[in-house]
Design a protein around this motif. Structure first.
Motif, PDB file in Angstrom:
ATOM      1  N   LYS A  51       3.941  10.591   0.641  1.00 35.86           N
ATOM      2  CA  LYS A  51       4.628   9.671  -0.259  1.00 35.86           C
ATOM      3  C   LYS A  51       5.335  10.390  -1.392  1.00 35.86           C
ATOM      4  CE  LYS A  51       1.667   5.668   0.655  1.00 35.86           C
ATOM      5  NZ  LYS A  51       0.748   4.660   0.064  1.00 35.86           N
ATOM      6  N   SER A  52       4.858  11.548  -1.748  1.00 37.92           N
ATOM      7  CA  SER A  52       5.474  12.307  -2.831  1.00 37.92           C
ATOM      8  C   SER A  52       6.800  12.914  -2.376  1.00 37.92           C
ATOM      9  CB  SER A  52       4.536  13.428  -3.305  1.00 37.92           C
ATOM     10  OG  SER A  52       5.188  14.244  -4.256  1.00 37.92           O
ATOM     11  N   VAL A  53       7.857  12.652  -3.128  1.00 37.38           N
ATOM     12  CA  VAL A  53       9.164  13.219  -2.779  1.00 37.38           C
ATOM     13  C   VAL A  53       9.273  14.667  -3.227  1.00 37.38           C
ATOM     14  CG1 VAL A  53      10.313  10.979  -2.879  1.00 37.38           C
ATOM     15  CG2 VAL A  53      10.196  12.389  -4.946  1.00 37.38           C
ATOM     16  N   HIS A  54       8.264  15.137  -3.918  1.00 37.99           N
ATOM     17  CA  HIS A  54       8.311  16.504  -4.438  1.00 37.99           C
ATOM     18  C   HIS A  54       7.646  17.511  -3.509  1.00 37.99           C
ATOM     19  CE1 HIS A  54       9.807  14.803  -8.141  1.00 37.99           C
ATOM     20  NE2 HIS A  54       8.742  14.029  -8.238  1.00 37.99           N
ATOM     21  N   ASP A  55       6.995  17.033  -2.444  1.00 39.14           N
ATOM     22  CA  ASP A  55       6.295  17.921  -1.527  1.00 39.14           C
ATOM     23  C   ASP A  55       7.009  17.973  -0.182  1.00 39.14           C
ATOM     24  OD1 ASP A  55       4.338  18.426  -3.423  1.00 39.14           O
ATOM     25  OD2 ASP A  55       3.122  16.719  -2.793  1.00 39.14           O
ATOM     26  N   LEU A  56       7.651  19.098   0.108  1.00 37.73           N
ATOM     27  CA  LEU A  56       8.358  19.293   1.363  1.00 37.73           C
ATOM     28  C   LEU A  56       7.783  20.498   2.083  1.00 37.73           C
ATOM     29  CD1 LEU A  56      12.045  18.961   0.095  1.00 37.73           C
ATOM     30  CD2 LEU A  56      10.580  17.139   0.979  1.00 37.73           C
ATOM     31  N   ILE A  57       7.700  20.386   3.403  1.00 35.35           N
ATOM     32  CA  ILE A  57       7.296  21.543   4.205  1.00 35.35           C
ATOM     33  C   ILE A  57       8.566  22.259   4.642  1.00 35.35           C
ATOM     34  CG2 ILE A  57       6.063  22.334   6.252  1.00 35.35           C
ATOM     35  CD1 ILE A  57       4.523  19.703   6.219  1.00 35.35           C
ATOM     36  N   PRO A  58       8.780  23.497   4.202  1.00 37.70           N
ATOM     37  CA  PRO A  58       9.992  24.235   4.589  1.00 37.70           C
ATOM     38  C   PRO A  58      10.112  24.348   6.104  1.00 37.70           C
ATOM     39  CG  PRO A  58       8.873  25.345   2.791  1.00 37.70           C
ATOM     40  CD  PRO A  58       7.936  24.280   3.280  1.00 37.70           C
ATOM     41  N   THR A  59      11.326  24.325   6.608  1.00 40.92           N
ATOM     42  CA  THR A  59      11.544  24.344   8.053  1.00 40.92           C
ATOM     43  C   THR A  59      11.096  25.655   8.695  1.00 40.92           C
ATOM     44  OG1 THR A  59      13.822  25.061   7.642  1.00 40.92           O
ATOM     45  CG2 THR A  59      13.458  22.716   8.006  1.00 40.92           C
ATOM     46  N   PRO A  73       9.486  21.800  -3.719  1.00 42.00           N
ATOM     47  CA  PRO A  73      10.134  20.576  -4.206  1.00 42.00           C
ATOM     48  C   PRO A  73      11.573  20.454  -3.693  1.00 42.00           C
ATOM     49  CG  PRO A  73      10.228  22.254  -5.895  1.00 42.00           C
ATOM     50  CD  PRO A  73       9.435  22.855  -4.764  1.00 42.00           C
ATOM     51  N   LEU A  74      12.112  19.243  -3.786  1.00 40.63           N
ATOM     52  CA  LEU A  74      13.514  19.005  -3.452  1.00 40.63           C
ATOM     53  C   LEU A  74      14.398  19.666  -4.502  1.00 40.63           C
ATOM     54  CD1 LEU A  74      15.373  17.307  -1.465  1.00 40.63           C
ATOM     55  CD2 LEU A  74      15.447  15.613  -3.314  1.00 40.63           C
ATOM     56  N   GLN A  75      15.397  20.427  -4.062  1.00 38.27           N
ATOM     57  CA  GLN A  75      16.292  21.123  -4.984  1.00 38.27           C
ATOM     58  C   GLN A  75      17.485  20.243  -5.365  1.00 38.27           C
ATOM     59  OE1 GLN A  75      15.335  24.271  -6.122  1.00 38.27           O
ATOM     60  NE2 GLN A  75      13.495  23.700  -4.956  1.00 38.27           N
TER      61      GLN A  75
END
Length: 432
Positions: free
Chosen positions: A52-60, A84-86
């Motif tokens: 749900k957090s838009v700040h947590d992304l798993i890099p490809t 995080p989203l840049q």
């Protein structure tokens, strides 16, 4: 990127909400969205949103494979791996899927029903590239899980090279081949696109147009849409655009606004432009005065053809039409008229007094629309001068304004076809 190796192709809808597992098979979340970055090479996915957090992304770089059961990482998951989203990244699901975008090739608004992605490798690194957007019905059925019903129908794609965000992380994206190609669209096409946008989209899109594009497009819109668009703009830009529009069109728009609003915009315009518009606003809706524009070519009687052509180069950009040139004295009294063709083929030292026709068809600003239309039709005119009781020129009425009045429900292309035909039929000094 060169020397790319294709590992697989898939649609965004096929991965959305599918599980993500690490190298040990532990489920860590679902594919909720993908962050994407536009660069000079190709738009590519930089990370997967899994919570749900838009700040947590798993890099490809941590993804090893995908299939219809979901995606798998190449390592054991650790929250420290996330990023995080840049600022230069956008969530393609949130900001692109189901959004209306501009298809410059088709000159229309289209809806993004799905997104085509490719999984590629380059020098032992894996990348997910945005290849195209699917704007066809088949893409919509795919998301509903019933694509098989339209399996014989071709997909409709727009390539990623035509995709560019209007601004970072906004809710509207625009298909573009850079701004120069947007300028190549006919103003009528831009007007159609704007008319089909919703309220918020119009404001955003208009901000991407330069003033001349906005003016040309605005001139092609229906009056009620023109009023809406001007109302949406901030006062400074609205007044600047009205200032550059033909005075008769600006007067039509301002007449539909409240007295307070129209006076506010007029006060921000240059005094000469505002005066022209105020003058036109005084005429009743059904009169010739309400149809006329004050932008015409008036030349003194004593100058030569060569001098007139030089003057024409200076004045023509501001004129509504240059098919007819009106010869006037110091008080703007109409003395004669000649066609552009007659001026061009005349000897350079011939004066306008010698070239002009003194038998002039003209109308009063208080004549009704029907009389104006009858006169233009009877004499095959492209424009007719409007004069006061002292024969001073107040403005001109062009045939396209009359045709739009007589054929309000006809497509503009039909109106312009009629106009072209009339130009070909025009004969004589006052009608060429």
């Amino acid at each position: 990127m060169e020397d790319l190796k294709l590992l697989g192709e898939f649609y965004f809808s096929q991965l959305l909400n599918k599980p993500i597992r690490d190298s040990k098979g532990h489920r860590i979340g679902r594919v909720l969205d993908m962050a994407i970055r536009w660069d000079s090479v190709s738009p590519h996915v930089t990370g997967i949103r899994y919570s749900k957090s838009v700040h947590d992304l798993i890099p490809t770089k941590f993804f090893a494979s995908w299939d219809h059961d979901g995606m798998r990482l190449n390592t054991i998951f650790d929250p420290l791996l996330t990023c995080p989203l840049q600022e230069d990244e956008t969530f393609i699901g949130k900001w692109l899927l189901d959004k209306q975008i501009i298809d410059l090739e088709g000159s229309k608004l289209v809806r993004v029903n799905d997104i085509s992605l490719s999984w590629v490798s380059h020098e032992d690194h894996h990348y997910i590239l945005l290849v195209a957007v699917d704007i066809g019905v088949r893409g919509l059925f795919r998301r509903l899980g019933v694509e098989f019903l339209l399996s014989r129908l071709d997909n409709k794609f727009v390539g990623s090279q035509y995709i560019k965000p209007i601004e970072n992380r906004t809710s509207a994206l625009q298909l573009t081949r850079e701004k120069e190609q947007l300028r190549q669209l006919h103003p009528a096409d831009i007007a159609d696109i704007i008319e089909n946008m919703d309220y918020k989209q119009r404001a955003t899109f208009l901000d991407t147009l330069d003033s001349q594009q906005a003016i040309d497009a605005l001139s092609e819109m229906e009056l009620e849409v023109q009023v809406e668009v001007i109302t949406q703009m901030d006062e400074e830009r609205a007044s600047d655009i009205l200032e550059e529009m033909p005075p008769d069109e600006a007067a039509d728009i301002l007449s539909e606004l409240s007295t307070e609003k129209s006076e506010e915009l007029l006060s921000l315009m240059e005094s000469d432009d505002a005066e022209d518009v105020r003058e036109l606003m005084q005429y009743d809706e059904n009169t010739a005065g309400s149809l006329m524009t004050t932008e015409y070519i008036g030349l003194p009687i004593w100058i030569t053809a060569e001098q007139a052509i030089n003057e024409l180069r200076r004045l023509a950009p501001e004129a509504e039409t240059i098919y007819y040139l009106y010869v006037v004295d110091e008080q703007e009294t109409l003395e004669g008229v000649l066609s552009l063709r007659e001026l061009i083929i005349a000897s350079p030292d011939t004066t306008l007094r010698e070239l002009m026709h003194t038998k002039i068809v003209k109308v009063s600003p208080y004549d009704d629309h029907e009389k104006v239309a009858d006169i233009i039709h009877k004499y095959g005119l492209l424009a007719v001068p409007v004069v006061n009781s002292q024969d001073q020129v107040l403005g001109i009425i062009t045939v396209d304004d009359v045709l739009e009045l007589l054929m309000p429900d006809r497509p503009r292309v039909e109106i312009y076809s009629t106009l072209i035909a009339r130009r070909r039929q025009a004969k004589g000094g006052h009608a060429e």
